[in-house]
Design a protein around this motif. Sequence first.
Motif, PDB file in Angstrom:
ATOM      1  N   GLY A 101      -0.291   7.201   1.503  1.00  0.00           N
ATOM      2  CA  GLY A 101      -1.601   7.791   1.786  1.00  0.00           C
ATOM      3  C   GLY A 101      -2.571   6.783   2.369  1.00  0.00           C
ATOM      4  N   GLU A 102      -2.556   5.580   1.825  1.00  0.00           N
ATOM      5  CA  GLU A 102      -3.447   4.538   2.340  1.00  0.00           C
ATOM      6  C   GLU A 102      -3.034   4.120   3.748  1.00  0.00           C
ATOM      7  OE1 GLU A 102      -5.062   0.011   1.449  1.00  0.00           O
ATOM      8  OE2 GLU A 102      -3.894   1.039  -0.089  1.00  0.00           O
ATOM      9  N   LEU A 103      -1.726   3.962   3.965  1.00  0.00           N
ATOM     10  CA  LEU A 103      -1.264   3.615   5.308  1.00  0.00           C
ATOM     11  C   LEU A 103      -1.663   4.704   6.296  1.00  0.00           C
ATOM     12  CD1 LEU A 103       0.286   1.796   7.276  1.00  0.00           C
ATOM     13  CD2 LEU A 103       2.376   3.006   6.586  1.00  0.00           C
ATOM     14  N   MET A 118       0.851  -1.181   0.000  1.00  0.00           N
ATOM     15  CA  MET A 118       0.000   0.000   0.000  1.00  0.00           C
ATOM     16  C   MET A 118       0.889   1.233   0.000  1.00  0.00           C
ATOM     17  SD  MET A 118      -1.501   0.142   3.936  1.00  0.00           S
ATOM     18  CE  MET A 118      -1.204  -1.570   4.313  1.00  0.00           C
ATOM     19  N   ARG A 119       0.397   2.302  -0.528  1.00  0.00           N
ATOM     20  CA  ARG A 119       1.161   3.542  -0.587  1.00  0.00           C
ATOM     21  C   ARG A 119       0.973   4.321   0.699  1.00  0.00           C
ATOM     22  NH1 ARG A 119       0.027   5.622  -6.509  1.00  0.00           N
ATOM     23  NH2 ARG A 119       0.173   7.591  -5.435  1.00  0.00           N
ATOM     24  N   ARG A 167      -4.147   6.812   6.106  1.00  0.00           N
ATOM     25  CA  ARG A 167      -5.604   6.765   6.320  1.00  0.00           C
ATOM     26  C   ARG A 167      -5.980   5.615   7.242  1.00  0.00           C
ATOM     27  NH1 ARG A 167      -9.185   3.680   4.469  1.00  0.00           N
ATOM     28  NH2 ARG A 167      -7.946   2.827   2.772  1.00  0.00           N
ATOM     29  N   ARG A 168      -5.452   4.437   6.970  1.00  0.00           N
ATOM     30  CA  ARG A 168      -5.803   3.258   7.765  1.00  0.00           C
ATOM     31  C   ARG A 168      -5.283   3.342   9.193  1.00  0.00           C
ATOM     32  NH1 ARG A 168      -4.502  -2.090   4.657  1.00  0.00           N
ATOM     33  NH2 ARG A 168      -5.488  -2.930   6.539  1.00  0.00           N
ATOM     34  N   THR A 178       0.559  11.662   6.681  1.00  0.00           N
ATOM     35  CA  THR A 178       1.713  11.168   5.923  1.00  0.00           C
ATOM     36  C   THR A 178       2.993  11.787   6.471  1.00  0.00           C
ATOM     37  OG1 THR A 178       1.403  12.890   4.242  1.00  0.00           O
ATOM     38  CG2 THR A 178       0.406  10.735   3.808  1.00  0.00           C
TER      39      THR A 178
END
Length: 126
Positions: A4-6, A1-2, A8-9, A14
């Motif tokens: 941004g996804e990390l 995962m990139r 968010r989760r 960032t």
Amino acid sequence: MRIGELARRAGVSTRALRYYEQQGLLPARRSSNGYRDYDEADLKLVSEIRSLLTVGFTLEDARPFVDCLRAGNEAGNACPESVEVYRRKLAEIDEQIRTLLGRRAEVASQLADACPRCAIRTGATT
């Protein structure tokens, strides 16, 4: 995962993730296009860091917990180094409590001197 996804989760920015990387707590693999690439284990690392920061640990305090997870343990507190950080942190908190109780006693004494008929509450007020 990139990244941004990390972020968010994990519920972080960032910027925080980049800082954890800079501090050596979060490894960043790079994909062929140069983007940071993370996996579920990294999410677990960030969650561990965040939970420790939430209760007053520093990033340096979190290092043994992260290292423990990176070593393949299911929990960051499974290693002796992590347990030692818990012990040290509890000692610090106990010292802070003693200091605060001493300050409270001094302020209560000053209040009693200034206002002999004032009631001094012993519990916390909201």
